[in-house]
Design a protein around this motif. Structure first.
Motif, PDB file in Angstrom:
ATOM      1  N   LEU B 104      72.640  64.816  80.284  1.00 14.81           N
ATOM      2  CA  LEU B 104      71.788  66.105  81.139  1.00 14.81           C
ATOM      3  C   LEU B 104      72.676  67.036  81.575  1.00 14.81           C
ATOM      4  O   LEU B 104      73.138  66.849  82.509  1.00 14.81           O
ATOM      5  CB  LEU B 104      71.322  65.197  82.049  1.00 14.81           C
ATOM      6  CG  LEU B 104      70.606  64.173  81.336  1.00 14.81           C
ATOM      7  CD1 LEU B 104      70.299  63.032  82.247  1.00 14.81           C
ATOM      8  CD2 LEU B 104      69.102  64.717  79.866  1.00 14.81           C
ATOM      9  N   VAL B 144      62.563  57.489  92.655  1.00 17.98           N
ATOM     10  CA  VAL B 144      61.370  58.751  91.428  1.00 17.98           C
ATOM     11  C   VAL B 144      60.966  58.578  92.674  1.00 17.98           C
ATOM     12  O   VAL B 144      59.782  59.493  92.341  1.00 17.98           O
ATOM     13  CB  VAL B 144      60.850  57.233  90.294  1.00 17.98           C
ATOM     14  CG1 VAL B 144      61.564  56.882  89.767  1.00 17.98           C
ATOM     15  CG2 VAL B 144      60.201  56.175  91.501  1.00 17.98           C
ATOM     16  N   ARG B 145      60.742  58.471  94.104  1.00 16.81           N
ATOM     17  CA  ARG B 145      59.937  58.622  95.320  1.00 16.81           C
ATOM     18  C   ARG B 145      59.862  59.549  96.226  1.00 16.81           C
ATOM     19  O   ARG B 145      59.341  60.744  96.079  1.00 16.81           O
ATOM     20  CB  ARG B 145      58.893  57.361  95.861  1.00 16.81           C
ATOM     21  CG  ARG B 145      58.107  57.779  96.571  1.00 16.81           C
ATOM     22  CD  ARG B 145      56.718  56.704  96.446  1.00 16.81           C
ATOM     23  NE  ARG B 145      56.114  57.200  97.949  1.00 16.81           N
ATOM     24  CZ  ARG B 145      55.151  56.887  97.911  1.00 16.81           C
ATOM     25  NH1 ARG B 145      54.388  55.444  97.011  1.00 16.81           N
ATOM     26  NH2 ARG B 145      53.966  57.593  98.369  1.00 16.81           N
ATOM     27  N   GLU B 146      61.594  59.660  96.137  1.00 13.96           N
ATOM     28  CA  GLU B 146      61.498  60.487  97.533  1.00 13.96           C
ATOM     29  C   GLU B 146      63.577  60.694  97.200  1.00 13.96           C
ATOM     30  O   GLU B 146      63.579  60.545  97.785  1.00 13.96           O
ATOM     31  CB  GLU B 146      61.716  59.894  98.614  1.00 13.96           C
ATOM     32  CG  GLU B 146      61.667  58.460  98.806  1.00 13.96           C
ATOM     33  CD  GLU B 146      62.268  57.709 100.478  1.00 13.96           C
ATOM     34  OE1 GLU B 146      61.306  58.725 101.105  1.00 13.96           O
ATOM     35  OE2 GLU B 146      62.535  57.559 100.866  1.00 13.96           O
ATOM     36  N   PRO B 147      64.217  61.423  96.282  1.00 15.46           N
ATOM     37  CA  PRO B 147      65.156  61.583  95.150  1.00 15.46           C
ATOM     38  C   PRO B 147      65.776  62.663  95.918  1.00 15.46           C
ATOM     39  O   PRO B 147      67.271  62.432  96.541  1.00 15.46           O
ATOM     40  CB  PRO B 147      64.603  62.209  93.762  1.00 15.46           C
ATOM     41  CG  PRO B 147      63.061  62.923  93.817  1.00 15.46           C
ATOM     42  CD  PRO B 147      62.845  61.521  95.154  1.00 15.46           C
ATOM     43  N   ARG B 148      64.918  63.403  96.994  1.00 14.11           N
ATOM     44  CA  ARG B 148      66.009  64.611  98.023  1.00 14.11           C
ATOM     45  C   ARG B 148      66.787  63.216  99.348  1.00 14.11           C
ATOM     46  O   ARG B 148      67.753  63.682  99.156  1.00 14.11           O
ATOM     47  CB  ARG B 148      65.597  65.543  98.415  1.00 14.11           C
ATOM     48  CG  ARG B 148      65.194  66.855  96.968  1.00 14.11           C
ATOM     49  CD  ARG B 148      64.589  67.865  97.288  1.00 14.11           C
ATOM     50  NE  ARG B 148      64.022  68.517  96.249  1.00 14.11           N
ATOM     51  CZ  ARG B 148      65.170  69.879  96.081  1.00 14.11           C
ATOM     52  NH1 ARG B 148      66.010  70.161  96.826  1.00 14.11           N
ATOM     53  NH2 ARG B 148      65.064  70.890  95.115  1.00 14.11           N
ATOM     54  N   GLU B 163      65.855  72.835  90.913  1.00 14.81           N
ATOM     55  CA  GLU B 163      64.543  71.986  90.863  1.00 14.81           C
ATOM     56  C   GLU B 163      65.730  70.639  91.225  1.00 14.81           C
ATOM     57  O   GLU B 163      66.960  70.875  89.816  1.00 14.81           O
ATOM     58  CB  GLU B 163      64.681  72.176  89.340  1.00 14.81           C
ATOM     59  CG  GLU B 163      63.376  71.731  88.515  1.00 14.81           C
ATOM     60  CD  GLU B 163      62.601  71.340  87.492  1.00 14.81           C
ATOM     61  OE1 GLU B 163      63.017  72.651  87.440  1.00 14.81           O
ATOM     62  OE2 GLU B 163      63.090  70.470  86.957  1.00 14.81           O
ATOM     63  N   LEU B 164      65.282  69.746  91.296  1.00 18.98           N
ATOM     64  CA  LEU B 164      66.346  67.805  91.492  1.00 18.98           C
ATOM     65  C   LEU B 164      64.819  67.857  89.854  1.00 18.98           C
ATOM     66  O   LEU B 164      64.053  67.297  90.020  1.00 18.98           O
ATOM     67  CB  LEU B 164      65.877  67.458  92.442  1.00 18.98           C
ATOM     68  CG  LEU B 164      65.672  65.604  91.940  1.00 18.98           C
ATOM     69  CD1 LEU B 164      67.420  65.847  91.542  1.00 18.98           C
ATOM     70  CD2 LEU B 164      65.928  65.186  93.494  1.00 18.98           C
ATOM     71  N   ARG B 165      65.944  66.919  88.597  1.00 17.05           N
ATOM     72  CA  ARG B 165      64.700  65.993  87.314  1.00 17.05           C
ATOM     73  C   ARG B 165      65.453  64.736  87.750  1.00 17.05           C
ATOM     74  O   ARG B 165      66.666  64.337  87.141  1.00 17.05           O
ATOM     75  CB  ARG B 165      65.027  66.667  86.347  1.00 17.05           C
ATOM     76  CG  ARG B 165      64.512  66.448  85.583  1.00 17.05           C
ATOM     77  CD  ARG B 165      64.789  67.612  83.832  1.00 17.05           C
ATOM     78  NE  ARG B 165      63.790  68.443  84.210  1.00 17.05           N
ATOM     79  CZ  ARG B 165      63.673  69.750  83.741  1.00 17.05           C
ATOM     80  NH1 ARG B 165      65.183  69.392  82.459  1.00 17.05           N
ATOM     81  NH2 ARG B 165      63.371  70.983  84.167  1.00 17.05           N
ATOM     82  N   VAL B 166      64.483  64.369  87.852  1.00 17.14           N
ATOM     83  CA  VAL B 166      64.358  62.049  87.690  1.00 17.14           C
ATOM     84  C   VAL B 166      64.482  61.860  86.987  1.00 17.14           C
ATOM     85  O   VAL B 166      62.907  62.280  85.640  1.00 17.14           O
ATOM     86  CB  VAL B 166      63.886  61.971  88.552  1.00 17.14           C
ATOM     87  CG1 VAL B 166      64.218  59.784  89.320  1.00 17.14           C
ATOM     88  CG2 VAL B 166      64.214  62.194  90.637  1.00 17.14           C
ATOM     89  N   HIS B 167      65.396  61.210  85.993  1.00 21.59           N
ATOM     90  CA  HIS B 167      65.399  60.308  84.851  1.00 21.59           C
ATOM     91  C   HIS B 167      64.912  59.078  85.099  1.00 21.59           C
ATOM     92  O   HIS B 167      66.290  58.998  85.363  1.00 21.59           O
ATOM     93  CB  HIS B 167      66.348  60.740  83.497  1.00 21.59           C
ATOM     94  CG  HIS B 167      67.022  62.555  83.279  1.00 21.59           C
ATOM     95  ND1 HIS B 167      66.212  63.430  82.724  1.00 21.59           N
ATOM     96  CD2 HIS B 167      67.516  63.039  84.352  1.00 21.59           C
ATOM     97  CE1 HIS B 167      66.564  64.376  82.443  1.00 21.59           C
ATOM     98  NE2 HIS B 167      66.906  64.994  83.701  1.00 21.59           N
ATOM     99  N   ASP B 168      64.162  58.724  84.472  1.00 25.96           N
ATOM    100  CA  ASP B 168      63.454  56.579  84.228  1.00 25.96           C
ATOM    101  C   ASP B 168      64.169  56.410  82.664  1.00 25.96           C
ATOM    102  O   ASP B 168      63.341  56.821  82.245  1.00 25.96           O
ATOM    103  CB  ASP B 168      62.227  56.679  84.914  1.00 25.96           C
ATOM    104  CG  ASP B 168      62.232  55.129  85.109  1.00 25.96           C
ATOM    105  OD1 ASP B 168      62.931  54.712  85.306  1.00 25.96           O
ATOM    106  OD2 ASP B 168      61.146  54.855  85.427  1.00 25.96           O
TER     107      ASP B 168
END
Lengths: 89, 216
Positions: B104, B144-148, B163-168
Motif C-alpha cells: 500500500l 476502524v472507528r477513529e483512525p485519525r 485521505e486516510l485509508r484503513v485496511h482491515d
C-alpha cells in the motif's frame, strides 16, 4: 468468473451465522465498492472445522468511513470479504 | 527517582507485567501435552522446538525495510510490488509465507494504515513479530472507528485533504505500507534508505524517519 467486477457496488449481508466467520460485525449490512478481486481461496468457515474449504472469490471492498459510523467523514476503509457474504447493492 | 510514588512502574516508566502464577489454561496445558507427546514419539526434538522459537524471535522488520527501500529506488520493482506483492518478496529472495502480500503506497494525498480487527494478522515474514499494541483490543477496535485520533496518539497528525485509508486485514492477504520517501534523500542507496524505514511506518501509524535522523 467472479460475480462482481472492480467498481461494483455491493452490500455485506447482514446475517449472523454461528461459528467461525471472518466478516467483521461492523461491516454487516454496509454498502461498499469492489476495489479488486482476489482468490479463489478455501472457505475459512469450513477450514475452521477441519473440513475441506470450498474455493471462494475474495473481494477487497472499499467503504466510506462516514457510512460505517453514521457521520461526515471523507476517509475510507477496505476489508477482504468472501463472495458468499456479498450481494449486489 | 522520578517514579518514587509509582512503584508499580519500572525505572523506565513502564508497568511491570504481573507474575503468571495462576493455573494453566486449557490451551496452555494442551500445548504442553502435545509438545511432550511429539518429543516422546520422536516426531520433533526439544531442540527443534527451541530453534523454531529462536527463528520466530529473530525476525525483524529488516526485510520489510529493504522491500520499501527498493520500492523507492527501482521503478520496475515498484510496479511489480503494486501488482503482486508476494512475487516482489520472492524476487528479493525473501520468504513469501502462506499469505499473499499487498503493498500500500502512501502519497501526498493518501495515507494507509493496517489493522486486524478480528485477530492480529500481520506480515511476520517481512516485519517480524507484531508489537503488543497491535494485538490490543484498543488498537483493533479504535483504528476502524477513529483512525485519525489513533494516529495522532502515535504522533502522526494527518493534514486535512489527505485521505486516510484503513485496511482491515480480515482474510488471506497481508499488508505492508510503503511510507513516503523522506525529503533530502535523493541519490541515497537502498541500504542507507532502509535505515529510515521503521516498523511503525510499515504498519502506517508513523512516517519514515526524516533524513536528518538516519541512524549511523
Amino acid at each position: 468468473m467472479a460475480d462482481f467486477a472492480p467498481g461494483a457496488r455491493v452490500r455485506v449481508k447482514a446475517m449472523m451465522p454461528p461459528g467461525h466467520v471472518r466478516t467483521p460485525g461492523y461491516l454487516r449490512g454496509r454498502v461498499g465498492e469492489v476495489e479488486r478481486v482476489l482468490g479463489p481461496f478455501p472457505n475459512p468457515e469450513q477450514l475452521a472445522y477441519r473440513r475441506k474449504g470450498d474455493p471462494l472469490d475474495l473481494y477487497r471492498v472499499r467503504f466510506p468511513l462516514g457510512d460505517l459510523w453514521d457521520r461526515d467523514d471523507a476517509d475510507t476503509l477496505e476489508a477482504e470479504i468472501y463472495a458468499h457474504w456479498l450481494e449486489p447493492a | 527517582m522520578p517514579h518514587d510514588h509509582h512503584d508499580h512502574l519500572s525505572p523506565s516508566g513502564h508497568p511491570y507485567r504481573p507474575d503468571q502464577d495462576g493455573p494453566l489454561t486449557y490451551w496452555q496445558a494442551m500445548e504442553i501435552a502435545i509438545r511432550e507427546l511429539m518429543v516422546e514419539k520422536g516426531i520433533v526434538t526439544a531442540a527443534q522446538v527451541r530453534e523454531q522459537i529462536d527463528a520466530m524471535d529473530a525476525r525483524s522488520p529488516a526485510q520489510g525495510a529493504a522491500f520499501v527501500a527498493r520500492f523507492w529506488t527501482d521503478p520496475a520493482f515498484r510496479d511489480l510490488a503494486l501488482r503482486d506483492g508476494s512475487n516482489a518478496c520472492a524476487e528479493m529472495g525473501f520468504e513469501v509465507g502462506p499469505m499473499r502480500l499487498i503493498a500500500l503506497e502512501n502519497t501526498s494525498r493518501l495515507h494507509n494504515v493496517v489493522v486486524c480487527t478480528l485477530c492480529s494478522c500481520y506480515p511476520r515474514n517481512l516485519l517480524g513479530l507484531p508489537p503488543d499494541w497491535y494485538k490490543s483490543r484498543a488498537y483493533r477496535s479504535r483504528t476502524v472507528r477513529e483512525p485519525r485520533k489513533v494516529l495522532a496518539e502515535f504522533g502522526t497528525i494527518l493534514p486535512e485533504g489527505v485521505e486516510l485509508r484503513v485496511h482491515d486485514s480480515t482474510a488471506d492477504m497481508r499488508y505492508i505500507v510503503v511510507p513516503r520517501r523522506p525529503d533530502g534523500t535523493d541519490g541515497w542507496q537502498p541500504d542507507r534508505l532502509a535505515k529510515l524505514v521503521t516498523r511503525d511506518s510499515m504498519i502506517g501509524v508513523a512516517e519514515a524517519l526524516p533524513a536528518t535522523e538516519a541512524p549511523a
